[in-house]
Motif scaffolding. Structure first.
Motif, short mmCIF file in Angstrom:
data_model
loop_
_atom_site.label_atom_id
_atom_site.label_comp_id
_atom_site.label_asym_id
_atom_site.label_seq_id
_atom_site.Cartn_x
_atom_site.Cartn_y
_atom_site.Cartn_z
N ARG A 155 0.84 -1.20 0.00
CA ARG A 155 0.00 0.00 0.00
C ARG A 155 0.87 1.25 0.00
O ARG A 155 1.96 1.25 0.54
CB ARG A 155 -0.91 0.01 1.22
CG ARG A 155 -1.99 -1.04 1.16
CD ARG A 155 -2.93 -0.89 2.36
NE ARG A 155 -3.98 -1.85 2.27
CZ ARG A 155 -5.20 -1.56 1.83
NH1 ARG A 155 -5.50 -0.34 1.46
NH2 ARG A 155 -6.13 -2.49 1.78
N GLU A 176 0.49 7.30 -9.46
CA GLU A 176 -0.21 6.02 -9.37
C GLU A 176 0.07 5.29 -10.68
O GLU A 176 -0.14 5.85 -11.76
CB GLU A 176 -1.71 6.22 -9.19
CG GLU A 176 -2.10 6.62 -7.80
CD GLU A 176 -1.63 5.61 -6.77
OE1 GLU A 176 -1.92 4.41 -6.92
OE2 GLU A 176 -0.97 6.03 -5.81
N LYS A 233 -10.01 3.97 -9.90
CA LYS A 233 -9.43 3.88 -8.56
C LYS A 233 -8.20 4.76 -8.44
O LYS A 233 -7.97 5.38 -7.39
CB LYS A 233 -9.08 2.42 -8.24
CG LYS A 233 -10.30 1.58 -7.95
CD LYS A 233 -9.92 0.16 -7.62
CE LYS A 233 -11.15 -0.67 -7.29
NZ LYS A 233 -10.79 -2.05 -6.93
N LYS A 272 -7.77 7.79 -5.75
CA LYS A 272 -6.62 7.78 -4.85
C LYS A 272 -5.84 9.08 -4.95
O LYS A 272 -5.42 9.66 -3.95
CB LYS A 272 -5.72 6.58 -5.13
CG LYS A 272 -4.61 6.43 -4.11
CD LYS A 272 -3.90 5.12 -4.25
CE LYS A 272 -2.83 5.01 -3.18
NZ LYS A 272 -2.03 3.80 -3.34
N ASN A 277 -5.19 11.78 -2.09
CA ASN A 277 -3.83 12.21 -1.75
C ASN A 277 -3.65 13.72 -1.91
O ASN A 277 -2.92 14.35 -1.14
CB ASN A 277 -2.78 11.49 -2.62
CG ASN A 277 -2.50 10.09 -2.15
OD1 ASN A 277 -2.65 9.78 -0.97
ND2 ASN A 277 -2.08 9.24 -3.06
#
Length: 135
Positions: free
Chosen positions: A33, A49, A78, A82, A86
């Motif tokens: 993670r 990402e 996704k 994310k 962030n």
């Protein structure tokens, strides 16, 4: 053309970033993670990402030889969520999503990647040869 895993894409992109003067502060491989690549350059932070075209050989979720269009779009969504999450915590950082430069992935999301600019997100296409194209 060979399908790249997320880990392979991470390594290729890190090499490209280092050649561009970025320092790789951290990276995550496999099911770890966290931000896939965290890089810095002249006080600027870049959080990336990274997605792959297929699961890695050691992935506990490996089911197919490569991801289908539905999985590609789900992974893309996704990644966006994310990054937005962030960005809430790191509002001064820059953000990007990277994908292998793969025919199936381009067919599924290439028409969407220009829209990332509206969100302040850069997109990278990473080829097996190490060539990186920024959208």
């Amino acid at each position: 053309m060979r399908k790249l895993t997320e880990d392979e894409t991470i390594y290729l992109l890190m090499t490209h970033l280092e050649e561009g003067g970025w320092n790789i502060d951290s990276h995550c491989l496999g099911q770890t993670r966290g931000c896939d690549i965290l890089a810095s350059k002249r006080g600027e932070k870049l959080m990336i990402e990274v997605k792959g075209a297929k699961a890695g050989n050691n992935s506990p979720t490996k089911r197919r030889e490569h991801f289908d269009s539905g999985q590609i779009k789900t992974h893309f969504c996704k990644a966006i969520v994310k990054i937005l999450d962030n960005r809430y915590v790191n509002p001064k950082s820059k953000f990007a999503i990277a994908h292998p430069d793969d025919t199936a992935i381009r067919k599924s999301i290439e028409h969407l990647t220009p829209e990332l600019k509206l969100l302040g997100i850069t997109h990278f296409w990473v080829s097996e040869s190490g060539l990186v194209i920024e959208d």
